[in-house]
Every structure is written in structure tokens, then in C-alpha cells.
Scaffold this active site. Structure first.
Site, PDB file in Angstrom:
ATOM      1  N   SER A 119       0.547  -1.189   0.021  1.00 53.77           N
ATOM      2  CA  SER A 119       0.555  -0.077   0.147  1.00 53.77           C
ATOM      3  C   SER A 119       0.851   1.302   0.250  1.00 53.77           C
ATOM      4  O   SER A 119       1.879   1.368   0.659  1.00 53.77           O
ATOM      5  CB  SER A 119      -0.846   0.237   1.448  1.00 53.77           C
ATOM      6  N   TYR A 143      -1.492  -0.055   9.999  1.00 54.87           N
ATOM      7  CA  TYR A 143      -1.347  -0.550   9.242  1.00 54.87           C
ATOM      8  C   TYR A 143      -1.004  -0.890   8.523  1.00 54.87           C
ATOM      9  O   TYR A 143       0.033  -1.111   7.527  1.00 54.87           O
ATOM     10  CB  TYR A 143      -2.875   0.130   8.548  1.00 54.87           C
ATOM     11  N   LYS A 147       2.206  -4.418   6.464  1.00 54.20           N
ATOM     12  CA  LYS A 147       2.432  -3.845   5.014  1.00 54.20           C
ATOM     13  C   LYS A 147       3.877  -3.785   4.935  1.00 54.20           C
ATOM     14  O   LYS A 147       5.202  -4.645   3.706  1.00 54.20           O
ATOM     15  CB  LYS A 147       1.301  -2.623   3.714  1.00 54.20           C
TER      16      LYS A 147
END
Ligand code: NAD
Ligand code: GDU
Length: 327
Positions: A119, A143, A147
Site C-alpha cells: 500500500s 496498517y 504492509k
């Protein structure tokens, strides 16, 4: 060739599954159907499994062997930035443990080609407006951290046992490749605007005092079908010569402001949209646009759809769904 797609019943995964099936490939989807829908995967085989659950590594390895899988695309993950700030341990458990199990199972079963959903959230608050992969990645939420950790595991496995690994850092995904594959979750700008209108409420615009041309945040919007095609290109790339580890942006290099998106949606739909301006949302970088040069040079991939085409497809899919808006 048989490809295993984790999270294949989700928004992006279902587009990739459909493209693969159209190309005549065999597809095995592994999904816990938490946000995914079984009806989206056509005649792909479905294995219902939490990839982060107990025994998942063993089940995944057995599935890889049973279907003679040659490549894996890993989408299965939790993706809400705000929730990840509230529940970091859950995000690490789901996204990191899940990926550890996938990579471990591939090692166990001798499967060595992997495409990973990363991302633009790995970049955090970049100091430049158009980011390149060589920029230091410094995520600002759990988050994005999960990643980046995934990318590190891919790199380590490529060094340790020859995993061929591509991480694709998606920018802002929107639109629909087919009317039945629109984004069902109301978590991003375009569906959030349509959701408010469907409820008879004004859409919200989070901040118009940013240091950008019209004061609203600028993002790089990529059509979900173009993004899906990048995965097909990545699979081809991994099938070539020795290319152990690589990270690519999947963006267009073009930024659109929140106002431009809302005006564009009004244009393609015929709706009158008057957003209410609310305070800035915490953690939003003013500008986040990805340079597509590397993926274009290395794989020949380029995003083709412009903003209007993306918005037209999102509007068309919304109108084909259960919450049609009268214009
Ligand atoms: N949509 C975006 O804007 C965006 C941007 C950057 C990266 N990504 C990444 O792309 C991937 C796909 O995102 P999406 O937008 O299609 O989301 P989605 O929620 O529609 O799809 C995720 C899929 O994975 C499944 N899943 C989730 N956790 C699982 C688990 N532990 N075990 C098995 N299945 C599980 C869900 O049921 C769903 O089918 C994710 O990894 C996400 O982080 C998405
Ligand atoms: O109702 C809304 C919803 C969003 N926004 C604004 O629209 C822009 C885009 O917001 P999104 O929530 O659609 O997307 P983000 O840029 O915050 O993040 C998305 O893209 C990131 C990568 O760029 C990550 O991948 C992340 O998972 C994904 O949600 C932001 O400025 C946001 O403040 C509004 O003004 N009103």
C-alpha cells in the site's frame, strides 16, 4: 497454470480472479468471507479459511500441493487505517501472522512465485509530492506497518530460499471493472460520497485548508481494473529470469483533489453534490501521488483510465446495486 488467490472474494481480488479465469487459468481462492462474497469468484474453487488462524500454514501447504499451485497472489488482509490505530495487535495478528503462514506454506510446498498487496500507506507522510519506490518508507499507522513488514518478510524469504516476490504498493483504488464487482464497503471517498447521497445526507469533505491548489487533499486514483491488470503483469514478470525481490508503485503519477473527485462524480452522474466542509481528518497527508515509472519500465504496465472513466464505472456499479440513487 493454477494460481492461489487469498482474499479473492474481496473487491480487488475478485477483479483479478475474473481476469485470470478469462485467460483460462485455474484459480483457487482462499478466503474467510469476512468482507468477501463467495458469489464474486465465478467457478474458481473456494477454500474457506482464516489465513491467520491456527493450523492455517498446514492447510495452506496442503491446498498448494493438492492443486499443484504454481503462483500465489496474497490479498487477504484487514485494511482500515483508523481501526488499525485502535486495534494494533489485531492488525498485526491478521496481516502479519496471515502473511507469515502464506510464505511458510509456500516454502513447505515448494511454491516460489508470490505477488503481495502492499500500500501507499507504507510511505506515511512523504516530503515529496510524487513518491518513488526508493524513498524511505515510514508508515504512520499500524496498517501501513503491517504492509512494510510483509515486504521485509518477502525480501528475507527471497534471500533465504529463493522466493520470487513482487510487492505492489497500491495508491487510491476506485471504480469497478464490471457492474457486479463494485466496492461493497463504504470506506473510501467515492463510495462514502455515494452512501451519504443515498441516505439523503450531504457528503463530507475533510479539510479545505491544505497547502494544495484548491485546499483539499490530492490523491492518485487508480482504476481497480487497471490495478488488476498490474497483477497479471507481475505474474508474468515473476515467471521470467531470476528476479528475487521487487517493490513497485501502482499509481498513475496524476493527482486529483477531493473537490475534483466530487465535481467529477457530479458530472458523470448528473447529481448536484454540495459537500459540507468538516475539519481535517487525522493522519491525512496533503498530497500522495505515486510515480509509475518503474513498473512501466520493468513490466510495461501503465494505468489507462482517467478520473472520469473511474468515476463513471463506480457510478454505474453503484446504480446496478441495491441502493440505486434517483437522479
Ligand atoms: N482498497 C484499497 O484502496 C487498497 C489500497 C491499498 C492496499 N489494499 C490492499 O489490497 C488487499 C485487498 O483489498 P480490498 O480493497 O479488496 O479489500 P476487501 O476487504 O474487499 O478484500 C479482502 C478480502 O480478504 C478476505 N480476508 C480478510 N482477512 C482474511 C483472513 N485473515 N483470512 C482469509 N481471508 C481474509 C476478506 O474476506 C476479503 O474477501 C488488502 O490486502 C488491502 O490491504 C487495498
Ligand atoms: O467522506 C470522505 C471520505 C474521504 N475524504 C477525503 O478523501 C481523501 C481520500 O480518502 P480515502 O479514505 O478514500 O483514502 P486514503 O487516501 O485515506 O487511503 C486509501 O489509500 C491509501 C493509499 O494511498 C491506503 O491504501 C488506504 O488503505 C486507503 O484507504 C482523503 O483526503 C480524505 O480525507 C473526504 O473528504 N470525505
Amino acid at each position: 497454470m493454477t494460481i492461489l488467490v487469498t482474499g479473492g472474494a474481496g473487491y480487488i481480488g475478485a477483479h483479478v480472479v475474473r481476469l485470470l479465469l478469462e485467460k483460462g487459468e485455474s484459480v483457487v481462492v482462499v478466503d474467510d468471507l469476512s468482507t468477501g462474497q463467495a458469489g464474486r469468484i465465478g467457478n474458481a474453487t473456494l477454500v474457506e479459511l482464516d489465513v491467520a488462524g491456527p493450523q492455517a500454514r498446514e492447510t495452506l501447504a496442503a491446498t498448494l500441493r493438492e492443486h499443484s499451485v504454481e503462483a500465489v497472489i496474497h490479498f487477504a488482509a484487514r485494511k482500515q487505517v483508523g481501526e488499525s490505530v485502535q486495534r494494533p495487535a489485531y492488525y498485526y495478528q491478521q496481516n502479519v501472522n496471515g502473511f507469515v503462514n502464506v510464505v511458510g506454506a509456500m516454502e513447505d510446498a515448494g511454491v516460489d512465485r508470490l505477488v503481495f498487496s502492499s500500500s501507499a500507506a507504507t510511505y506515511g507522510m512523504p516530503s515529496v509530492s510524487v513518491v518513488e519506490e526508493k524513498l524511505h518508507a515510514e508508515p504512520i499507522n499500524p496498517y501501513g506497518e503491517t504492509k512494510l513488514v510483509g515486504e521485509w518478510l518477502g525480501r528475507a524469504a527471497s534471500r533465504a530460499w529463493g522466493l520470487r516476490f513482487v510487492a505492489l504498493r497500491y495508491f487510491n483504488v476506485a471504480g469497478a471493472g464490471w457492474d457486479d464487482l463494485g466496492d461493497p464497503a463504504v470506506l473510501n471517498l467515492v463510495p462514502m460520497v455515494l452512501d451519504r447521497i443515498a441516505r439523503g445526507e450531504s457528503p463530507r469533505l475533510f479539510g479545505d485548508d491544505y497547502p494544495t491548489p484548491d485546499g483539499t487533499c490530492v490523491r492518485d486514483y487508480i482504476h481497480v481494473l487497471d490495478l488488476a491488470k498490474a497483477h497479471i503483469a507481475a505474474l508474468g514478470y515473476l515467471g521470467g529470469d531470476e528476479r528475487p525481490f521487487d517493490v513497485f508503485n501502482v499509481g498513475t503519477g496524476e493527482g486529483s483533489s477531493v473537490r475534483e473527485v466530487i465535481d467529477g462524480l457530479a458530472r458523470v452522474s448528473g447529481l448536484t453534490i454540495d459537500p459540507v466542509v468538516e475539519p481535517r481528518r487525522a493522519g491525512d497527508p496533503p498530497v500522495l501521488v505515486g510515480s509509475p515509472e518503474r513498473i512501466n519500465t520493468v513490466m510495461g504496465w501503465r494505468g489507462e483510465a482517467g478520473l472520469d472513466e473511474i468515476l463513471e464505472s463506480a457510478w454505474s456499479a453503484w446504480q446496478a446495486g441495491p441502493r440505486r440513487i434517483d437522479v
